[in-house]
Design an enzyme around this catalytic site. Structure first.
Site, PDB file in Angstrom:
ATOM      1  CG  ASP A 195      -1.935  29.185  42.016  1.00 14.87           C
ATOM      2  OD1 ASP A 195      -2.302  30.167  41.356  1.00 14.87           O
ATOM      3  OD2 ASP A 195      -0.805  28.678  41.918  1.00 14.87           O
ATOM      4  CB  SER A 232       0.167  24.014  39.823  1.00 17.22           C
ATOM      5  OG  SER A 232       1.326  24.583  39.260  1.00 17.22           O
ATOM      6  CB  SER A 233      -0.183  27.140  35.291  1.00 20.91           C
ATOM      7  OG  SER A 233      -1.502  27.570  35.487  1.00 20.91           O
ATOM      8  CG  ASN A 273       0.807  32.175  43.391  1.00 23.95           C
ATOM      9  OD1 ASN A 273       0.902  31.973  42.184  1.00 23.95           O
ATOM     10  ND2 ASN A 273      -0.318  32.539  43.952  1.00 23.95           N
ATOM     11  CB  THR A 297       6.744  30.247  38.940  1.00 24.58           C
ATOM     12  OG1 THR A 297       5.476  30.423  39.553  1.00 24.58           O
ATOM     13  CG2 THR A 297       6.952  28.791  38.667  1.00 24.58           C
ATOM     14  N   GLY A 309       5.575  31.816  35.068  1.00 23.63           N
ATOM     15  CA  GLY A 309       4.629  32.698  34.378  1.00 23.63           C
ATOM     16  C   GLY A 309       3.168  32.418  34.646  1.00 23.63           C
ATOM     17  N   GLY A 310       2.838  31.834  35.813  1.00 23.18           N
ATOM     18  CA  GLY A 310       1.424  31.637  36.159  1.00 23.18           C
ATOM     19  C   GLY A 310       0.687  30.876  35.071  1.00 23.18           C
ATOM     20  NE  ARG A 357       0.222  24.020  43.444  1.00 21.98           N
ATOM     21  CZ  ARG A 357       0.401  25.248  42.950  1.00 21.98           C
ATOM     22  NH1 ARG A 357       1.614  25.768  42.852  1.00 21.98           N
ATOM     23  NH2 ARG A 357      -0.622  25.954  42.537  1.00 21.98           N
ATOM     24  CB  THR A 399       5.898  28.606  42.240  1.00 16.39           C
ATOM     25  OG1 THR A 399       5.334  29.903  42.205  1.00 16.39           O
ATOM     26  CG2 THR A 399       4.880  27.641  42.815  1.00 16.39           C
TER      27      THR A 399
END
Ligand code: GLY
Length: 574
Positions: free
Chosen positions: A428, A457-458, A406, A386, A478-479, A114, A404
């Site tokens: 984020d 993050s998701s 983002n 992403t 997809g966030g 990340r 990603t």
């Protein structure tokens, strides 16, 4: 595509690219992969190994690398670098991501690459003197960039691979240097983003060389090819030091970016212990903080486990109401409790415990909408962001990578002379408590900005085993919708016995606590939406979200790969 493209390609095969000095080694060896003439394959079964990714060329490259003796890790590295070329909206070297893997011997590996906040980053960096937040600075241009982690992530993954990095990055170099034919979706994306590319970057780029792109045009990325070659020749230093690092820092000056040479040199990927839980005979493994995804799916699936979801039927009012109430409760915890565990004590053990899940559902009333009483609703952002890809090799090693920039095409800044897009991952973070990010998600102290901290993050790369045997690798972009998509996909397969492809293509819904509504994809059954309104739910319609990709091992041992109907996703294998 037509034969013209094929013959152009054959001409190029025999050529050296005069600018990059690249030669067609990989594609000469694999003439079945043609960057000028390829097709989307949405579902297929393979005897040995399979890959699903957001682009046919990347999937085919991954499969070919395994045919050349590589394992799932080799394929994953080659796919990641290829996606950075053929899927510029999300595939990247200027972003970050997570790799979750399970070796055939059962060993689990979680690598966090990340992005991290630059050393000059701080809690209030996006607030003006009156304390008002600026979403522009956290989303557009270099000021929005976290320190990129993808290249360091690939070198960490290399420790589990069999082939040298030089071989794995070669296909990406060739596609960048000699070009590839773009799809209609890519042409639309590049055209829609042209003005932002020009505004947010210090110089024009390969993406802006045409006024209007159309399907079938060839995109050549010479600067990117040269950057990839520096990585090939110098390893990590080819990106985090020397010419590439200098070009990144130079680009910072154009739009208030704060990434320094030291930030780049000091970036390190981290190992995270994967999260595990059981759901109806399936052992589910997902990613730990700084992703919220693993905790969320563990919470939601355990919350619904006591209920007979199968009897309710897929996407019926009863099933959606139950599942959305679980989503509401889990996402409320996301806003409060989740962030980078190296900076904030995330109560992961409690959050993923079954006892906690049941306690959270104690006030659930069948057939009645709950309420998320809280501050202002955020606007849900709709774009592809992403990207996810899955690989399973012939030995049963499973890899799931979600990565990603983002937003789609990140911060729309192409590093001049280096040819790659930078992320806008700083958005984020919670730039101010209670202020929604681009996905409408809010947060507080747990996800505030600090130097070196990773933003929450998701991303939810997920693996499943049954009776300790490899079964499924799955994930999606997809966030904040990502954990919900994975949750719904797994429930579709496990409770509703759908095939992987049907589970991926089924219409989706999304509740994230705030805003307090359920949003539905365009093709979601109207009767269900009307019944949910009658229960008291506020509903909203939106376009498709996500592009889920997965590979599953069937009872006969074959690997079945499926790519989402929603994008250019495509499978490959042998
Ligand atoms: N940037 C999307 C995520 O990491 O959740």
């Amino acid at each position: 595509m037509n034969k013209t493209f094929t013959s152009i390609f054959i001409g190029l095969l025999l050529t050296v690219n005069a600018i990059t000095g690249s030669t067609q080694q990989f594609f000469k060896k694999h003439p079945q992969i043609n960057p000028y003439n390829y097709q989307l394959v949405k579902e297929a079964e393979f005897d040995h190994a399979a890959v699903t990714s957001a682009h046919p060329l990347a999937s085919m490259v991954g499969a070919a690398i395994m045919q050349d003796g590589g394992n799932a890790y080799d394929a994953a590295i080659a796919v990641q670098f290829s996606l950075a070329v053929v899927h510029p909206g999300a595939g990247n070297i200027g972003g970050g991501g997570f790799m979750l893997a399970r070796n055939a011997d059962g060993k689990l590996i979680g690598i966090d690459f990340r992005e991290a906040a630059p050393s000059k980053g701080h809690r209030d960096m996006y607030l003006d003197s009156a304390g008002n937040p600026s979403n522009t600075l956290s989303r557009d241009g270099a000021s929005a960039s976290g320190i990129p982690g993808s290249v360091a992530g690939m070198f960490e993954i290399l420790k589990y691979a069999k082939l040298p990095m030089a071989k794995l990055i070669q296909p990406a170099i060739e596609i960048a240097a000699f070009g590839y034919v773009i799809t209609e979706k890519e042409a639309r994306g590049l055209n829609a983003t042209r003005a932002a590319f020009l505004k947010n970057s210090s110089a024009p780029s390969a993406f802006t060389q045409k006024e209007q792109w159309k399907a079938g045009d060839t995109l050549v990325q010479t600067d990117l090819a040269n950057t990839l070659k520096r990585i090939q020749q110098k390893g990590l230093a080819g990106f985090y030091e020397g010419e590439t690092a200098a070009l990144i820092v130079k680009e910072m000056a154009y739009s208030k970016g704060i990434i320094s040479l030291e930030d780049l040199k000091n970036y390190q990927p981290k190992y995270r212990t994967p999260l595990e839980f059981d759901y109806r005979g399936h052992h589910i493994i997902s990613f730990a903080p700084p992703s919220s995804g693993g905790i969320l799916i563990a919470q939601m699936m355990q919350m619904i486990q006591p209920y007979d979801v199968s009897a309710m039927g897929a996407n019926t009012p009863a099933a959606v109401s139950l599942m959305a109430e679980a989503q509401r409760r889990a996402y409320a915890d996301r806003a409060e409790h989740m962030g980078d565990p190296d900076f904030y004590k995330v109560p992961t053990k409690t959050l993923i415990s079954n006892a906690y899940a049941q306690q959270r559902m104690a006030d659930y009333k069948v057939g009645i909408a709950g309420q998320s009483k809280n501050i202002q609703a955020g606007k849900v952002h709709e774009s592809e962001q992403t990207t996810h890809f899955s690989v399973i090799d012939s030995k049963g090693n499973m890899v799931a990578i979600t990565t990603t920039l983002n937003d789609t095409y990140g911060n729309k800044t192409i590093v001049a002379g280096a040819g790659f897009l930078l992320n806008n991952e700083m958005d984020d973070f919670s730039i101010k408590p209670g202020v929604p990010n681009m996905y409408g998600a809010i947060g507080g102290e747990a996800n505030s900005i600090q130097p070196g901290k990773r933003m929450l993050s998701s991303m939810t790369p997920t693996l499943v085993t049954i009776n300790n045997k490899p079964y499924l690798s799955i994930g999606t972009p997809g966030g904040t919708t990502i954990p919900n998509q994975v949750y719904e996909g797994l429930v579709n397969m496990i409770d509703h016995k759908m095939s992987l492809k049907a589970a991926i293509d089924a219409p989706r819904f999304h509740h994230q606590w705030m805003p307090d509504n359920i949003s539905f994809e365009v093709d979601f059954p109207e009767a269900t939406i009307e019944a949910l309104k009658a229960m008291g739910y506020t509903t909203a319609k939106r376009g498709y979200f996500g592009r889920m990709d997965g590979v599953v091992i069937l009872n006969n041992g074959k690997k079945q790969a499926a790519g989402d109907k929603r994008g250019d996703d495509s499978v490959a294998g042998f």
